[in-house]
Structures are given as structure tokens and as C-alpha cells.
Design a protein around this motif. Structure first.
Motif, PDB file in Angstrom:
ATOM      1  N   SER A 128       0.819  -1.220   0.000  1.00 59.53           N
ATOM      2  CA  SER A 128       0.000   0.000   0.000  1.00 59.53           C
ATOM      3  C   SER A 128       0.848   1.264   0.000  1.00 59.53           C
ATOM      4  CB  SER A 128      -0.932   0.007   1.211  1.00 59.53           C
ATOM      5  OG  SER A 128      -0.186   0.001   2.420  1.00 59.53           O
ATOM      6  N   ALA A 129       2.140   1.114  -0.284  1.00 62.00           N
ATOM      7  CA  ALA A 129       3.060   2.253  -0.410  1.00 62.00           C
ATOM      8  C   ALA A 129       3.263   2.974   0.910  1.00 62.00           C
ATOM      9  CB  ALA A 129       2.570   3.227  -1.481  1.00 62.00           C
ATOM     10  N   TYR A 154       3.186  10.306  -3.590  1.00 60.74           N
ATOM     11  CA  TYR A 154       3.596   9.232  -4.496  1.00 60.74           C
ATOM     12  C   TYR A 154       2.935   7.896  -4.166  1.00 60.74           C
ATOM     13  CZ  TYR A 154       7.246  12.624  -5.583  1.00 60.74           C
ATOM     14  OH  TYR A 154       7.918  13.769  -5.940  1.00 60.74           O
ATOM     15  N   GLN A 186      -0.081   6.020  -6.711  1.00 59.04           N
ATOM     16  CA  GLN A 186       0.376   5.310  -7.908  1.00 59.04           C
ATOM     17  C   GLN A 186       0.903   3.920  -7.550  1.00 59.04           C
ATOM     18  OE1 GLN A 186       3.407   7.387 -10.086  1.00 59.04           O
ATOM     19  NE2 GLN A 186       3.615   5.810 -11.662  1.00 59.04           N
ATOM     20  N   LYS A 187       1.693   3.846  -6.483  1.00 59.11           N
ATOM     21  CA  LYS A 187       2.254   2.564  -6.060  1.00 59.11           C
ATOM     22  C   LYS A 187       1.158   1.618  -5.584  1.00 59.11           C
ATOM     23  CE  LYS A 187       5.672  -0.203  -4.840  1.00 59.11           C
ATOM     24  NZ  LYS A 187       6.549  -0.855  -5.838  1.00 59.11           N
ATOM     25  N   PHE A 217      -2.022   1.511  -6.466  1.00 61.07           N
ATOM     26  CA  PHE A 217      -2.833   1.002  -7.578  1.00 61.07           C
ATOM     27  C   PHE A 217      -2.050  -0.008  -8.418  1.00 61.07           C
ATOM     28  CE2 PHE A 217      -5.248   5.015  -6.833  1.00 61.07           C
ATOM     29  CZ  PHE A 217      -6.455   4.409  -6.518  1.00 61.07           C
ATOM     30  N   GLN A 218      -0.730   0.135  -8.467  1.00 56.03           N
ATOM     31  CA  GLN A 218       0.085  -0.872  -9.152  1.00 56.03           C
ATOM     32  C   GLN A 218      -0.008  -2.225  -8.447  1.00 56.03           C
ATOM     33  OE1 GLN A 218       4.075   0.655  -9.306  1.00 56.03           O
ATOM     34  NE2 GLN A 218       3.652   2.120 -10.953  1.00 56.03           N
ATOM     35  N   ASN A 219      -0.144  -2.189  -7.125  1.00 56.25           N
ATOM     36  CA  ASN A 219      -0.171  -3.425  -6.331  1.00 56.25           C
ATOM     37  C   ASN A 219      -1.591  -3.851  -5.950  1.00 56.25           C
ATOM     38  OD1 ASN A 219       2.653  -3.482  -6.304  1.00 56.25           O
ATOM     39  ND2 ASN A 219       2.742  -2.190  -4.464  1.00 56.25           N
ATOM     40  N   LEU A 220      -2.585  -3.270  -6.578  1.00 52.95           N
ATOM     41  CA  LEU A 220      -3.960  -3.521  -6.160  1.00 52.95           C
ATOM     42  C   LEU A 220      -4.340  -4.994  -6.295  1.00 52.95           C
ATOM     43  CD1 LEU A 220      -6.316  -1.978  -4.985  1.00 52.95           C
ATOM     44  CD2 LEU A 220      -7.176  -1.578  -7.302  1.00 52.95           C
ATOM     45  N   GLU A 230      -2.357  -7.642  -5.873  1.00 51.17           N
ATOM     46  CA  GLU A 230      -1.790  -8.363  -4.725  1.00 51.17           C
ATOM     47  C   GLU A 230      -2.543  -8.040  -3.436  1.00 51.17           C
ATOM     48  OE1 GLU A 230      -0.077  -6.803  -6.995  1.00 51.17           O
ATOM     49  OE2 GLU A 230       1.472  -8.160  -7.782  1.00 51.17           O
ATOM     50  N   HIS A 243      -7.720   4.561  -1.379  1.00 51.09           N
ATOM     51  CA  HIS A 243      -8.635   3.720  -2.161  1.00 51.09           C
ATOM     52  C   HIS A 243      -9.757   3.207  -1.252  1.00 51.09           C
ATOM     53  CE1 HIS A 243      -9.912   1.369  -5.541  1.00 51.09           C
ATOM     54  NE2 HIS A 243      -9.692   0.201  -4.951  1.00 51.09           N
TER      55      HIS A 243
END
Length: 612
Positions: free
Chosen positions: A160-161, A168, A171-172, A174-177, A179, A240
Motif C-alpha cells: 500500500s506504499a 507518491y 500510484q504505487k 494502484f500498481q499493487n492492487l 496483490e 482507495h
């Protein structure tokens, strides 16, 4: 019929707040309390399916058994991979010798903290229960390669960054959503519950408990999730919000109640950063409402407690954003600002705060349309301000400190004056606390401060009592049964050397004001605030009131009954110092004054002591 009785007993047992007391009634209830189904029903009702296994383990071997585990899982209690991971982290006892030597080597002393904490969560589970939980976990999660040596909370932190700054992080995340979704839906990742807030009291035990809780280690000894981990989850939700729906999909319906405070406060903090960037623009009510509605729509609530906490966090900026926030809250809640402010007042005066500033208090008062005294009455009633015990119970109660911080009482005294009913209610609370201290010191003559009371609380109670007396607050007749228990002259003198002489029109014999020989430091009070509500109190006003009213007659009756009753009878409840001061004052009441009182009421006839 026997089966029906058993089902009814379990249903009744489920709603019992303290099952142990029910088990003492008779053999049948004792049997019910041992029944695995009864325990499962009770614990699920109390803790919910998401956290019930955590609490069952926390309650220890006296509660959790293999049969109880089966009964809980049969009722769809949630078991997650994270639960199994934490179980493995905690299970078993530590090598205390190794821990001691390691701490000595690192020059760390945690003994003061650990002395006030229970054994680590799950550390003393029986081997059979521990094995049962692991076996059932593997079975439910249906994964032979379950990563029980991992840490799903730490994994969620990275996915979850958590390490990135908020700009920042989205973005991170949503890239890992994908997982994160797998972690929640398939591994059933559910954070452990937040630590309950202890009930405040001015005791040494409370201070030590708070010190112990402030020292966070991971995993925590008591098993509850630490603030840092809770903050990671709340930040992810703010980025999110649909994560909430994922958790609800696996049955974690407590997600909103567990994180309500952190999420709502976090949303406002993001809109009003502590150190705004150069391109920051102050949001208007529409932006605030839109953001909070987004969270409310998934289940979060804008409660009175949250509103007050938000305003408190912005106390230093209320002049800039206070009105904007209140207008936004009013539109969301669809209530008048006056009602919201009155409700927030209860939280604003909670005793665990230091109350070194009154900005928020005065901010809320200005929004209350009706008489603020009504809101104060409700707030003081919430904390049970006033006399709590009778004269017999006060002698045996273990702790009696102020219900609200003395600085709040000081503010009320300065703003509303000595004649206000809310000031009198505060004084009742102060008197009873001061009498309790005196009773404790009478019983344990070698002590300077009652054993469990902090020195700060002791100074606070003793000083605020004298501060109220120095403002010539009138003593009422119902104070007398408590005051006669007192031995300390600084408690008794204000009655016999100030309040009663004013009532009876006698010359004051004391040097004004009474000396306050305690450490105390009151914050400044804006005395121009709300001056219209303050009724000035002085000797002339009080004399006029009493001569035209009933108080002098009532006091004369009370004093006369005491003089010819308990005083003459040498009642053991009356201290020697009180009796001495009483008799000195009684001699000052001249026959002419008695006649004046008698003329004002035909019901009062001066009594004479019986002669043998």
C-alpha cells in the motif's frame, strides 16, 4: 424440554456482560458457562466474527478449548493467515535470562513498562489449543504452502506504499492492487483490533499503564494492533476507499468502526496539511463535504467524538478554519450548529486532557444559541459531576478524584461566577474529592498524599477547593454532612470563617484570601468572554439575598439541630476540629440574631439545651 432449556440458557448467557457472575448462581448456570456453544455465542456477540479468535486467545486457557474453537468456526468465525502468523510470533515463553542480558548489554530497561502488562498474547496457550488453531487455519485457508512465517501486516505496509510520502503513494498502491486484493480476499487479511482506551482516573496505576502503552513494540505484547500499523491501513483506505468493500466481502464488517476515527481525521488532515505546500488552496465546504461523503458512503460516520477531535487538532487554527469546518459538519449532519457544538462540549472537557488552553471551549460556547448553562448541565451530568457517594460510602471508596479537570472548574468559576448553578455543581465535586483526601490521610496518618492518587491530582484538588472558597462561593446546607467528616482546618475554615459569617451578617475573622500552599498553575482565562452570563458575587449582594430569602433560616435550623444533636452527643462521625470550629461559630450567633431569624419564620423557635 431439557434441550429447550439449554437453548434458552445459552441465549440468555450470550447477552451477559459478565458471564462469571451468572455462573455463580447455581450448578445449571455453571454448566452453561462451560458449554463450548455458549462460549462461542457469547464471544461472537461481544467481539464479532472478525476478532473473536483474537479475543478467545486473549482470554486464555480458562476460556479457549478445542471444543470452543470448533464451535466458533462452525459459526463462521474468521481465521486469517495473519492470525496464524501472529500466533507463531507470540506462542511460547521467552528466555527471560537472555532478555535481561540483552537489555543490559544494550543499556535498555523495559522492566518498568512490562511490570504493568500481562503476559504476551498467546504466549501461554496450551499446546493442544495452539495445534488446533494451526490445523484448522490450514484447513480453512486450503493452502498447503501457507506462508505462516511471513507477516501480512508488513506486506500490506509495502503493497500500500506505506514507505512513500502521500503524494507518491496512490500510484504505487494502484500498481499493487491485485496483490492487495488477493491478500484480503484469499488470505483473509484482517488487522488485529485497536487497543481499547483505558478509563481515565487520577491514579498512579493509570499513569503507569499509559506509559507502558506509549512504548510500542511490534508485535505488541497484548496483541492489539499498534498505532503505526493502524495508520498504514487507514492511509490505504483514504487512497482507495473501495478496500472497505473488499474487507466487508470476507465478513470484516467492523472495518469502519475500527478505523472510523483515524480515517475521518486523516481525510481532514489531508485537506488541511500541517505544513501546506506553496500551491495549496484552502478547500471550501463543497470540497470538504464531497470528501467526507465519499467515506460516509462506504460506512464511516461523522460522530460527535470525531468532530470534536478534529476541532481539537485544529485548536491553534480555529480562527482560520473553525467556521469553515463547522459549516461543513452542519451540512453533512443536517443538524443545527448549536446542537453539534453542545454535543462536542462533552468531549472537549474530558478529564484526560491537560486543558492548558480554552480556545476550543470558547469556540464551541459561542455557537450554542440557547443558554450555555443548559449545555454545561448536560456535559457535567455526563461525567457525573457532583456528589457521588453518601457519607458512609465515601469513607471506604478506593479512589475519588475530580470528575473533570480542575482547570475546567476554574474556567467555569471565572466565567459564570460564584452564584451560577453549574459552579455550585462543580463545587460539590470538589468538596467530595477534598473530603476523600482528608479521610484517607486521617486513616493513614503517615502519608502526605493518598497512596493511589498522583501528587499532581492531590495538588489540583486541594488548590481548586481553596480557589473556589476565595471567590466566596456560598456553602449550601447539604454540604454539612460531608464537612463534619473533615479534620483539616483549611477545609473547615471557609465554612465557619467566611460563608456562614456572611450569611448571618457577622464580621469576617479571616485574612483574605486563604493561602494556597500547593503547586498549581492555572492557564489564563479571557474574562471578557461571556461576561453577560456572569453574575458578580459580593458580600452585600449575598447579605441582601439571604435577608430576603430562606437560606439564613435553613442554615439556622441545620446548625441548631446539629448543636443540640450530634455535637452535644459527641457523635464519633464529627471530627474534633470540626466540633471546635462549630462551637466557636455558634457562640458568635447572638440572641438578637436568633430573634431576627425567628421573626422571619414562625416555625423556628430557639431551642435550649435540656437541663438535668
Amino acid at each position: 424440554m431439557q434441550s429447550l432449556n439449554s437453548e434458552l440458557r445459552i441465549e440468555i448467557f450470550k447477552f451477559t456482560s459478565i458471564p462469571y457472575s451468572l455462573s455463580l448462581i447455581n450448578r445449571e448456570w455453571c454448566t452453561t458457562s462451560q458449554d463450548p456453544d455458549a462460549r462461542a455465542e457469547w464471544s461472537i456477540y461481544k467481539y464479532g466474527k472478525s476478532h473473536v479468535l483474537f479475543h478467545a486467545v486473549r482470554l486464555g486457557n480458562g476460556f479457549i478449548t478445542e471444543k470452543v474453537i470448533e464451535a466458533l468456526l462452525k459459526r463462521n468465525a474468521i481465521i486469517s493467515r495473519y492470525f496464524l502468523q501472529r500466533l507463531l510470533m507470540h506462542f511460547g515463553t521467552h528466555d527471560e535470562l537472555l532478555k535481561r542480558e540483552r537489555n543490559l548489554h544494550n543499556q535498555i530497561d523495559f522492566s518498568a513498562f512490562h511490570a504493568f502488562q500481562p503476559p504476551p498474547w498467546a504466549s501461554n496457550l496450551s499446546l493442544t489449543v495452539f495445534t488446533k488453531l494451526l490445523t484448522e487455519g490450514y484447513k480453512v485457508l486450503d493452502d498447503n504452502e501457507l506462508a505462516t512465517k511471513g507477516n501480512d501486516m508488513e506486506l500490506f505496509h509495502f503493497l500500500s506504499a506505506g514507505p512513500l510520502v502521500i503524494n507518491y503513494a496512490p500510484q504505487k498502491l494502484f500498481q499493487n492492487l491485485g496483490e492487495i486484493k488477493d491478500l484480503i480476499l484469499n488470505k483473509r487479511f484482517i488487522p488485529f483490533p485497536p487497543r481499547p482506551k483505558p478509563i481515565y482516573e487520577d491514579s498512579i496505576d493509570y499513569i503507569q499503564l499509559m506509559q507502558a502503552n506509549s512504548h510500542e513494540e511490534y508485535p505488541s505484547r497484548d496483541g492489539y494492533e499498534n498505532y503505526q500499523q493502524l495508520s498504514d491501513v487507514s492511509r490505504a483506505i483514504l487512497i482507495h476507499p473501495d478496500l472497505v468493500n473488499m474487507w466487508k466481502k470476507i465478513g470484516y464488517y467492523e472495518i469502519c468502526s475500527d478505523f472510523n476515527e483515524l480515517v475521518i481525521q486523516g481525510a481532514i488532515s489531508n485537506l488541511f496539511p500541517r505544513e501546506p505546500p506553496t500551491d495549496w488552496e484552502c478547500p471550501d465546504t463543497d470540497i470538504i463535504i464531497k470528501r467526507l461523503d465519499q467515506l460516509i458512503n462506504v460506512g464511516f460516520k461523522l460522530t460527535d467524538i470525531i468532530i470534536e477531535e478534529i476541532l481539537f487538532s485544529f485548536e491553534h487554527r480555529l480562527n482560520d478554519v473553525g467556521d469553515l469546518l463547522m459549516n461543513s459538519f452542519q451540512k453533512i449532519r443536517e443538524e443545527s450548529i448549536s446542537i453539534i457544538a453542545s454535543s462536542c462540549l462533552i468531549q472537549t472537557i474530558k478529564p484526560e486532557r491537560y486543558h492548558r488552553k480554552f480556545d476550543l471551549l470558547e469556540f464551541l460556547i459561542k455557537y450554542i444559541d440557547d443558554q450555555p448553562e443548559k449545555a454545561w448541565e448536560k456535559a457535567l451530568k455526563h461525567y457525573n459531576v457532583g456528589f457521588k457517594y453518601d457519607i458512609d460510602t465515601i469513607k471506604s471508596v478506593e479512589m475519588r478524584s475530580l470528575s473533570v479537570h480542575s482547570n475546567i472548574y476554574y474556567w467555569i468559576l471565572q466565567i459564570y461566577g460564584s452564584n451560577s448553578e453549574i459552579t455550585h455543581k462543580c463545587f460539590e465535586d470538589i468538596i467530595e474529592s477534598r473530603i476523600w483526601i482528608d479521610l484517607q490521610l486521617q486513616e493513614y496518618s503517615g502519608m502526605d498524599v493518598p497512596e493511589q492518587l498522583t501528587s499532581q491530582a492531590f495538588n489540583s484538588i486541594c488548590s481548586i477547593y481553596l480557589e473556589f472558597c476565595n471567590q466566596k462561593i456560598p456553602f449550601k446546607g447539604n454540604y454539612l454532612p460531608y464537612l463534619r467528616l473533615a479534620s483539616n482546618e483549611e477545609i473547615i475554615k471557609p465554612l465557619f470563617e467566611l460563608s456562614l459569617p456572611i450569611i448571618f451578617g457577622l464580621k469576617l475573622k479571616y485574612d483574605s484570601p486563604f493561602d494556597i500552599n500547593y503547586e498549581y498553575d492555572r492557564p489564563n482565562v479571557n474574562k471578557s468572554f461571556n461576561q453577560n452570563n456572569k453574575r458578580k458575587f459580593n458580600e452585600t449582594e449575598m447579605n441582601n439575598d439571604q435577608q430576603n430569602g430562606n437560606e439564613k433560616k435553613e442554615w439556622f435550623t441545620l446548625l441548631e439541630e446539629m448543636y443540640y444533636g450530634p455535637i452535644h452527643a459527641n457523635n464519633s462521625d464529627i471530627t474534633r476540629n470540626f466540633k471546635k470550629k462549630f462551637e466557636e461559630f455558634w457562640e458568635r450567633i447572638t440572641p438578637s440574631q436568633v430573634s431576627v431569624v425567628a421573626e422571619q419564620s414562625t416555625d423556628i423557635t430557639p431551642k435550649k439545651p435540656k437541663t438535668k
